[in-house]
Design a protein around this motif. Structure first.
Motif, PDB file in Angstrom:
ATOM      1  N   ILE A   4      29.373  46.440  35.737  1.00  0.00           N
ATOM      2  CA  ILE A   4      29.730  47.523  34.832  1.00  0.00           C
ATOM      3  C   ILE A   4      30.779  47.000  33.864  1.00  0.00           C
ATOM      4  O   ILE A   4      31.506  46.073  34.162  1.00  0.00           O
ATOM      5  N   LYS A   5      30.809  47.578  32.688  1.00  0.00           N
ATOM      6  CA  LYS A   5      31.683  46.985  31.676  1.00  0.00           C
ATOM      7  C   LYS A   5      33.160  47.253  31.957  1.00  0.00           C
ATOM      8  O   LYS A   5      33.525  48.232  32.590  1.00  0.00           O
ATOM      9  N   THR A   6      33.976  46.319  31.494  1.00  0.00           N
ATOM     10  CA  THR A   6      35.419  46.463  31.669  1.00  0.00           C
ATOM     11  C   THR A   6      35.865  47.690  30.911  1.00  0.00           C
ATOM     12  O   THR A   6      35.591  47.819  29.744  1.00  0.00           O
ATOM     13  N   ASN A   7      36.491  48.582  31.563  1.00  0.00           N
ATOM     14  CA  ASN A   7      36.800  49.828  30.898  1.00  0.00           C
ATOM     15  C   ASN A   7      38.024  50.488  31.506  1.00  0.00           C
ATOM     16  O   ASN A   7      37.922  51.547  32.110  1.00  0.00           O
ATOM     17  N   ASN A   8      39.150  49.853  31.328  1.00  0.00           N
ATOM     18  CA  ASN A   8      40.369  50.431  31.859  1.00  0.00           C
ATOM     19  C   ASN A   8      40.270  50.696  33.366  1.00  0.00           C
ATOM     20  O   ASN A   8      40.578  51.788  33.833  1.00  0.00           O
ATOM     21  N   ILE A   9      39.810  49.687  34.069  1.00  0.00           N
ATOM     22  CA  ILE A   9      39.654  49.820  35.525  1.00  0.00           C
ATOM     23  C   ILE A   9      40.589  48.845  36.243  1.00  0.00           C
ATOM     24  O   ILE A   9      40.680  47.675  35.865  1.00  0.00           O
ATOM     25  N   ILE A  10      41.266  49.367  37.255  1.00  0.00           N
ATOM     26  CA  ILE A  10      42.087  48.515  38.114  1.00  0.00           C
ATOM     27  C   ILE A  10      41.430  48.539  39.495  1.00  0.00           C
ATOM     28  O   ILE A  10      41.085  49.614  39.997  1.00  0.00           O
ATOM     29  N   THR A  11      41.249  47.367  40.089  1.00  0.00           N
ATOM     30  CA  THR A  11      40.748  47.351  41.472  1.00  0.00           C
ATOM     31  C   THR A  11      41.878  46.876  42.379  1.00  0.00           C
ATOM     32  O   THR A  11      42.643  45.982  42.007  1.00  0.00           O
ATOM     33  N   ILE A  12      41.972  47.506  43.538  1.00  0.00           N
ATOM     34  CA  ILE A  12      42.997  47.110  44.513  1.00  0.00           C
ATOM     35  C   ILE A  12      42.316  46.910  45.862  1.00  0.00           C
ATOM     36  O   ILE A  12      41.816  47.856  46.478  1.00  0.00           O
ATOM     37  N   ASP A  13      42.231  45.660  46.276  1.00  0.00           N
ATOM     38  CA  ASP A  13      41.600  45.336  47.564  1.00  0.00           C
ATOM     39  C   ASP A  13      42.625  44.716  48.498  1.00  0.00           C
ATOM     40  O   ASP A  13      43.697  44.276  48.066  1.00  0.00           O
ATOM     41  N   GLY A  14      42.261  44.634  49.763  1.00  0.00           N
ATOM     42  CA  GLY A  14      43.146  43.995  50.732  1.00  0.00           C
ATOM     43  C   GLY A  14      42.851  44.507  52.121  1.00  0.00           C
ATOM     44  O   GLY A  14      42.086  45.464  52.298  1.00  0.00           O
ATOM     45  N   PRO A  15      43.443  43.855  53.125  1.00  0.00           N
ATOM     46  CA  PRO A  15      43.181  44.266  54.509  1.00  0.00           C
ATOM     47  C   PRO A  15      43.899  45.554  54.893  1.00  0.00           C
ATOM     48  O   PRO A  15      44.757  46.039  54.132  1.00  0.00           O
ATOM     49  N   ALA A  16      43.550  46.093  56.052  1.00  0.00           N
ATOM     50  CA  ALA A  16      44.182  47.323  56.556  1.00  0.00           C
ATOM     51  C   ALA A  16      45.690  47.108  56.677  1.00  0.00           C
ATOM     52  O   ALA A  16      46.132  46.073  57.178  1.00  0.00           O
ATOM     53  N   GLY A 128      31.861  54.467  36.293  1.00  0.00           N
ATOM     54  CA  GLY A 128      31.115  54.170  35.072  1.00  0.00           C
ATOM     55  C   GLY A 128      31.811  54.549  33.786  1.00  0.00           C
ATOM     56  O   GLY A 128      31.663  53.885  32.767  1.00  0.00           O
ATOM     57  N   GLU A 129      32.577  55.624  33.834  1.00  0.00           N
ATOM     58  CA  GLU A 129      33.238  56.051  32.601  1.00  0.00           C
ATOM     59  C   GLU A 129      34.582  55.357  32.410  1.00  0.00           C
ATOM     60  O   GLU A 129      35.288  55.612  31.436  1.00  0.00           O
ATOM     61  N   GLY A 130      34.942  54.514  33.351  1.00  0.00           N
ATOM     62  CA  GLY A 130      36.213  53.791  33.246  1.00  0.00           C
ATOM     63  C   GLY A 130      37.387  54.666  33.623  1.00  0.00           C
ATOM     64  O   GLY A 130      37.222  55.694  34.283  1.00  0.00           O
ATOM     65  N   ASN A 131      38.579  54.231  33.220  1.00  0.00           N
ATOM     66  CA  ASN A 131      39.806  54.984  33.522  1.00  0.00           C
ATOM     67  C   ASN A 131      39.938  55.299  35.012  1.00  0.00           C
ATOM     68  O   ASN A 131      40.130  56.457  35.391  1.00  0.00           O
ATOM     69  N   ALA A 132      39.787  54.271  35.822  1.00  0.00           N
ATOM     70  CA  ALA A 132      39.828  54.511  37.273  1.00  0.00           C
ATOM     71  C   ALA A 132      40.564  53.401  38.012  1.00  0.00           C
ATOM     72  O   ALA A 132      40.664  52.268  37.538  1.00  0.00           O
ATOM     73  N   VAL A 133      41.085  53.789  39.183  1.00  0.00           N
ATOM     74  CA  VAL A 133      41.639  52.811  40.116  1.00  0.00           C
ATOM     75  C   VAL A 133      40.736  52.850  41.339  1.00  0.00           C
ATOM     76  O   VAL A 133      40.593  53.894  41.977  1.00  0.00           O
ATOM     77  N   LEU A 134      40.093  51.737  41.639  1.00  0.00           N
ATOM     78  CA  LEU A 134      39.235  51.685  42.828  1.00  0.00           C
ATOM     79  C   LEU A 134      39.960  50.943  43.928  1.00  0.00           C
ATOM     80  O   LEU A 134      40.563  49.889  43.680  1.00  0.00           O
ATOM     81  N   GLU A 135      39.877  51.484  45.133  1.00  0.00           N
ATOM     82  CA  GLU A 135      40.565  50.853  46.251  1.00  0.00           C
ATOM     83  C   GLU A 135      39.578  50.533  47.364  1.00  0.00           C
ATOM     84  O   GLU A 135      38.736  51.372  47.684  1.00  0.00           O
TER      85      GLU A 135
END
Ligand code: DC
Length: 232
Positions: A4-16, A128-135
């Motif tokens: 999906i296109k770059t659209n003001n998205i921050i992803t935050i991953d990591g262990p428990a 899809g619409e961007g402007n999101a933080v996914l964890e």
């Protein structure tokens, strides 16, 4: 898989226990972005399996049942523990998906490729619409590899055990430190060694060790990285 296109998205991953949830929620709120808790969706699939007496590795049956159930994640509402509200067929299961039973089984269900494919498509639609933080565990590596900013949070085992103990204590659950440590190590092992979408630092991801940092320090660091990338 389509990116999906770059659209003001921050992803935050990591262990428990790395602090993802706390950090991701505050970042989303402060920056006016939608918070998307992908772990809650894997927990929901696990609850569906347990409630319907479906074997935890019976991908076909879990998927068939899940596709018949309306899954709603309400990013704008949270319960008293600040968990995102999640409904299955209009029934609020926010509490149920946080039970120890679901916690102990979720790593098994989240190994299943069919389940991952199904949830990733829902997650991409939400983002899809961007402007999101996914964890989550794979939001930077698989769900949104083109995100504007990809963060990977870590912390020492001792610190993560301490945080989890405090979390359980707040919920009036007293659990032995040794059993918390075992649970965390077990989850780490399954999440990191699974074949499909293992927990990894995504390409171009920025790793932050939060062991000796306060929540505010981590938040300020991520926000600064975000501002640096968004300034014109
Ligand atoms: O973040 P959490 O504890 O709610 O996640 C529960 C489980 O779901 C975790 O042990 C691994 C799985 N998960 C995953 O495989 N991929 C994600 N993007 C999010 C969670």
């Amino acid at each position: 898989m389509n990116k999906i296109k770059t659209n003001n998205i921050i992803t935050i991953d990591g262990p428990a226990g790395s602090g993802k949830s706390t950090i991701a929620k505050i970042i989303a709120k402060d920056l006016g972005l939608t918070y998307i808790d992908t772990g809650a969706m894997y927990r929901a699939m696990t609850l569906i399996a347990l409630d319907n007496n479906i074997g935890l590795e019976d991908e076909k049956s879990i998927l068939a049942r899940a596709k018949d159930i309306k899954l709603e994640i309400d990013s704008s509402a949270s319960d008293e523990n600040n968990y995102t509200k999640l409904r299955l067929d209009n029934v609020d299961v926010t509490d149920e998906i946080r039970s120890r039973e679901v916690g102990a089984a979720v790593s098994i269900v989240s190994k299943l490729s069919g389940i991952r494919k199904y949830l990733v498509s829902i997650q991409r639609e939400l983002a899809g619409e961007g402007n999101a933080v996914l964890e989550g565990r794979d939001t930077g590596s698989i769900v949104c590899p083109d995100a504007l900013l990809k963060i990977f949070l870590t912390a020492s085992i001792a610190e993560r055990v301490k945080r989890r103990k405090l979390q359980l204590y707040k919920k009036n659950q007293k659990v032995e430190v040794s059993s918390i440590e075992e649970e965390i190590k077990n989850r780490d092992h399954i999440d990191s060694s699974r074949e499909d979408s293992p927990l990894v630092v995504p390409e171009d991801g920025i790793e932050i060790d939060t062991s000796d940092m306060t929540i505010l320090e981590v938040i300020n660091k991520i926000k600064q990285l975000y501002y640096d990338r968004t300034k014109t």
